[in-house]
Design a protein around this motif. Structure first.
Motif, PDB file in Angstrom:
ATOM      1  N   PHE A  93      41.142  40.005  46.360  1.00 21.02           N
ATOM      2  CA  PHE A  93      41.577  39.258  47.487  1.00 21.02           C
ATOM      3  C   PHE A  93      42.660  38.431  47.780  1.00 21.02           C
ATOM      4  O   PHE A  93      43.025  37.719  48.558  1.00 21.02           O
ATOM      5  N   ALA A  96      46.171  36.455  49.845  1.00 24.74           N
ATOM      6  CA  ALA A  96      46.183  37.185  51.232  1.00 24.74           C
ATOM      7  C   ALA A  96      46.923  36.463  52.228  1.00 24.74           C
ATOM      8  O   ALA A  96      46.834  35.159  52.254  1.00 24.74           O
ATOM      9  N   ALA A 100      46.015  40.041  56.308  1.00 26.06           N
ATOM     10  CA  ALA A 100      45.125  40.488  55.337  1.00 26.06           C
ATOM     11  C   ALA A 100      43.666  39.726  55.270  1.00 26.06           C
ATOM     12  O   ALA A 100      42.626  40.338  55.052  1.00 26.06           O
ATOM     13  N   THR A 101      43.886  38.498  55.191  1.00 31.43           N
ATOM     14  CA  THR A 101      42.486  37.658  55.316  1.00 31.43           C
ATOM     15  C   THR A 101      41.620  38.064  56.645  1.00 31.43           C
ATOM     16  O   THR A 101      40.588  38.352  56.348  1.00 31.43           O
ATOM     17  N   THR A 104      40.094  41.417  55.983  1.00 35.36           N
ATOM     18  CA  THR A 104      38.914  41.540  55.041  1.00 35.36           C
ATOM     19  C   THR A 104      37.719  40.922  55.595  1.00 35.36           C
ATOM     20  O   THR A 104      36.523  41.257  55.292  1.00 35.36           O
ATOM     21  N   LYS A 107      36.093  43.307  57.894  1.00 38.73           N
ATOM     22  CA  LYS A 107      35.350  44.258  57.380  1.00 38.73           C
ATOM     23  C   LYS A 107      33.900  43.405  57.016  1.00 38.73           C
ATOM     24  O   LYS A 107      32.777  44.258  57.149  1.00 38.73           O
ATOM     25  N   ILE A 210      35.635  44.310  46.830  1.00 39.02           N
ATOM     26  CA  ILE A 210      36.219  45.642  47.476  1.00 39.02           C
ATOM     27  C   ILE A 210      35.274  46.633  47.646  1.00 39.02           C
ATOM     28  O   ILE A 210      35.402  47.474  48.553  1.00 39.02           O
ATOM     29  N   THR A 219      44.921  47.494  50.860  1.00 37.55           N
ATOM     30  CA  THR A 219      44.623  46.769  52.263  1.00 37.55           C
ATOM     31  C   THR A 219      44.421  45.416  52.013  1.00 37.55           C
ATOM     32  O   THR A 219      43.932  44.803  53.134  1.00 37.55           O
ATOM     33  N   VAL A 220      44.067  44.927  51.039  1.00 37.82           N
ATOM     34  CA  VAL A 220      43.716  43.560  50.797  1.00 37.82           C
ATOM     35  C   VAL A 220      44.542  42.420  50.036  1.00 37.82           C
ATOM     36  O   VAL A 220      45.405  43.144  49.315  1.00 37.82           O
ATOM     37  N   GLY A 224      47.701  43.709  50.598  1.00 42.72           N
ATOM     38  CA  GLY A 224      47.591  44.093  51.919  1.00 42.72           C
ATOM     39  C   GLY A 224      48.426  43.371  53.091  1.00 42.72           C
ATOM     40  O   GLY A 224      48.194  43.380  54.257  1.00 42.72           O
ATOM     41  N   SER A 225      49.100  42.323  52.554  1.00 41.26           N
ATOM     42  CA  SER A 225      49.592  41.191  53.376  1.00 41.26           C
ATOM     43  C   SER A 225      51.096  41.548  53.761  1.00 41.26           C
ATOM     44  O   SER A 225      51.990  41.847  52.698  1.00 41.26           O
TER      45      SER A 225
END
Ligand SMILES: Cc1cc2nc3c(=O)[nH]c(=O)nc-3n(C[C@H](O)[C@H](O)[C@H](O)COP(=O)(O)OP(=O)(O)OC[C@H]3O[C@@H](n4cnc5c(N)ncnc54)[C@H](O)[C@@H]3O)c2cc1C
Ligand SMILES: Nc1ncnc2c1ncn2[C@@H]1O[C@H](COP(=O)(O)O)[C@@H](O)[C@H]1O
Lengths: 266, 334
Positions: A93, A96, A100-101, A104, A107, A210, A219-220, A224-225
């Motif tokens: 993570f 990010a 991306a933050t 996450t 989720k 994850i 994706t994170v 993911g950014s």
């Protein structure tokens, strides 16, 4: 039952934030020796949730993404009166950006499951983008109101809130579930009580990475950014040569008045 | 003139049919970038009874206006505005979208960016194209200047505050086209702006003030802050603040100067009990005279001003106010 999720961020203590440096390789922030504290505006987000709990039957989940040390601020929120704590922590993570933050956190909120209201602070003191709240809302396909300064009507499934606009406010009508980001004006956060701290000892914090969230590395975090820091340049500062005004307090004030006259202010 | 593809876009904002100055300033930046990219500047304007305003945007540098003109667009409606911008962007694939950091822009920008699955950079103070023609979005931070890029995703999106960039001189000979856009019919309707209430701002507005007194954490408490506020009033100056002063609850958020607050360009700036951190100082553009009062002779603020007073502001400011009042009275009597 009103299910509330409060997103809280562990930020470097603003009093020592000037010690934060950039890692030249990863181009993310090295914040190692600066202690992490609960982001100031997230205290208002917490307080908004706690005030609802005095009016309605409510369940408050606090959610934070951050390093393991961020567990402390989740604990702090449990001591303030939250019912359950969740920490999204995984090396993947790291780094990010707001996108991306928010992905996450969204989720995490999905995994928490039931939610009617998500509260965020208006901004974090370090990232300070203000993007995370509205982007969480987009990922969850929920309406959002940013800069909420007053919850006018929270009876039932349609709320009315006042949000800040230049020189005034906008009155918004929103159907729950919804995301709200709050300003400092929305309330005055309570401080920790001894009994709260004792009660919080029994409350568990769930930690998810994850695998628990069922997301891929791509994706994170940094991967993911969409945005990255490409460069850090030393600032060409606005240096000026200051003439220091010295003397007794009385003399200094006299000289400064004269300077203000010369500058055309008086 | 460029094609649909890869244009530079600005999402303009109107309040009561008045185009906001930040929108014009961003059109100026978009023009600069579009010329280097050899493409066009395209602007989205949403409102009611705003057909006339398209001219103003073209005169500022726009080539094409996407105009949404309908009663339901009179004020910002989050779902509707987001849907319109997302649909247009998906269709025309702009390279860059710039949005003003207004209260509307700060909500609309992330709603659009997340829907388009792209990056968004907040509070930029400079835009530069790199060698590969990627947009470097500059923000001051951590004792330097950060460049943020969005290397792969498109559009590249960024916000900037009013006053960061100059307002372009209107060129009435410029031509451009206006395209009317369709208003989406079926929306979830989960959120609605019922009304927007604005009051006449009190005191001297920061953005146009000739003199600004700004206070910081050094004020210490409410009393210390009231002294700084009184100094501003006595000088008929606007009152500005740093972030800690806002966080402490002494100052209103609207008074914060800097990267994530207001950009100001006074003739004279007086900073009291503040350390001269970059994120505050970048908000002060082109002041002729800068003055600082700080109790720490080694404070970095003294490297950024013309006159410095080392003293406890809680003692010095009341003394200074007394002297100023005495001077003002003397002026009146003679
Ligand atoms: C992403 C981001 C965006 C930011 N955006 C902004 C922004 O837009 N605007 C902004 O202002 N900040 C912003 N900040 C915060 C900024 O980095 C600084 O923390 C802030 O500007 C410091 O405010 P200050 O000078 O009042 O406080 P400090 O840095 O704590 O300085 C206080 C000063 O007061 C002096 N002092 C103390 N007591 C006295 C006394 N009795 N008499 C006289 N002097 C005294 C001290 O010597 C010190 O120099 C941002 C930060 C981040 C990370
Ligand atoms: N890592 C995080 N964990 C939990 N909440 C966050 C995190 N980052 C941002 N937020 C929330 O989003 C708000 C705005 O942050 P920002 O977009 O960084 O200004 C904060 O006040 C928090 O409520």
């Amino acid at each position: 039952m009103l299910n509330i999720v409060v997103c809280v961020k562990a930020v470097p203590d603003p009093k020592e934030a000037c010690n934060i440096k950039i890692d030249p390789d990863t181009k993310t922030l090295l914040r190692c020796d600066v202690p992490l504290v609960l982001n100031a505006l997230d205290k208002n987000a917490m307080e908004a949730a706690l005030q609802l709990k005095t009016q309605f039957e409510a369940h408050i989940s606090v959610l934070s993404m951050g390093p393991p040390e961020a567990g402390n601020i989740v604990k702090e929120c449990l001591a303030l009166g939250a019912d359950q704590g969740f920490l999204l922590s995984d090396p993947a993570f790291g780094g990010a950006d707001a996108f991306a933050t928010a992905f996450t956190l969204a989720k995490g909120i999905e995994k928490i499951g039931s939610f009617d209201v998500v509260f965020c602070g208006m901004a974090s003191s370090d990232g300070s983008t203000e993007w995370v709240g509205p982007e969480i809302a987009t990922f969850l396909d929920l309406p959002v109101v940013t800069l909420v300064k007053e919850i006018v009507d929270c009876d039932g499934a349609t709320w009315k809130v006042k949000a800040s606009v230049e020189n005034g406010y906008r009155l918004m009508q929103v159907e729950l579930p919804a995301v709200f980001t709050v300003t400092r004006e929305v309330n005055t956060p309570r401080t920790l009580s001894f009994s709260g701290i004792i009660k919080a000892r029994k409350k568990e914090i769930e930690q998810w990475g994850i695998n628990e969230l069922g997301v891929t590395r791509e994706t994170v975090g940094l991967k993911g950014s969409p945005t990255i820091v490409s460069e850090l340049n030393a600032q060409e500062e606005n240096k000026r040569q200051a003439e220091m005004i010295s003397g007794t307090r009385d003399e200094k004030a006299d000289v400064l008045v004269q300077k203000l006259v010369d500058a055309g202010v008086l | 003139m460029g094609t649909d593809h890869s244009a530079v876009w600005v999402i303009a904002e109107q309040i009561d049919c008045h185009i906001q100055s930040v929108s014009l300033q961003l059109i100026g930046q978009a023009r600069k970038l579009a010329d280097q990219l050899q493409t066009s500047v395209e602007v989205i304007l949403l409102g009611d009874n705003i057909e006339q305003q398209a001219r103003q945007l073209i005169a500022a540098g726009a080539d094409r206006i996407y105009l949404g003109n309908a009663p339901e667009l009179e004020v910002y409606q989050p779902e509707l505005y987001t849907e319109i911008v997302v649909k247009l962007a998906a269709e025309h694939q702009p390279e860059i979208i710039l949005i003003g950091s207004t209260d509307m822009g700060r909500e609309l920008a992330p709603l659009v960016a997340a829907r388009l699955k792209t990056g968004l950079t907040a509070h930029c103070i400079d835009f530069v194209l790199d060698k590969e023609l990627i947009l470097e979005q500059r923000i001051p931070a951590y004792g330097g200047m950060l460049s943020i890029v969005c290397p792969e995703k498109r559009p590249q999106m960024a916000t900037a505050a009013k006053g960061v960039f100059p307002t372009p001189e209107p060129d009435d000979s410029r031509t451009g086209e206006t395209m009317m856009i369709d208003i989406p019919a079926h929306l979830p309707g989960r959120i609605k702006t019922l009304e927007i209430i604005r009051e006449e701002p009190q005191g001297v507005p920061l953005e146009t003030a000739a003199t600004i007194v700004a206070g910081g954490a050094g004020a210490g408490d409410n009393d210390g802050w009231n002294d700084i506020s009184e100094l501003a009033e006595t000088l008929n100056a606007a009152l500005g603040s740093t972030r800690p002063a806002v966080d402490e609850g002494w100052a209103e958020l609207e008074t914060m100067i800097g990267q994530s607050g207001k950009m100001v360009s006074p003739e004279v700036y007086i900073g009291v009990g503040l350390s001269g951190e970059q994120q505050h100082m970048v908000g002060i553009v082109g002041a002729r005279v800068m003055i600082a009062v700080n109790n720490d002779a080694k404070s970095p603020i003294f490297e950024q001003v013309d006159y410095g007073v080392v003293d406890d502001c809680r003692e010095f400011i009341p003394e200074l106010i007394k002297k100023i009042k005495a001077y003002q009275e003397k002026q009146l009597t003679c």
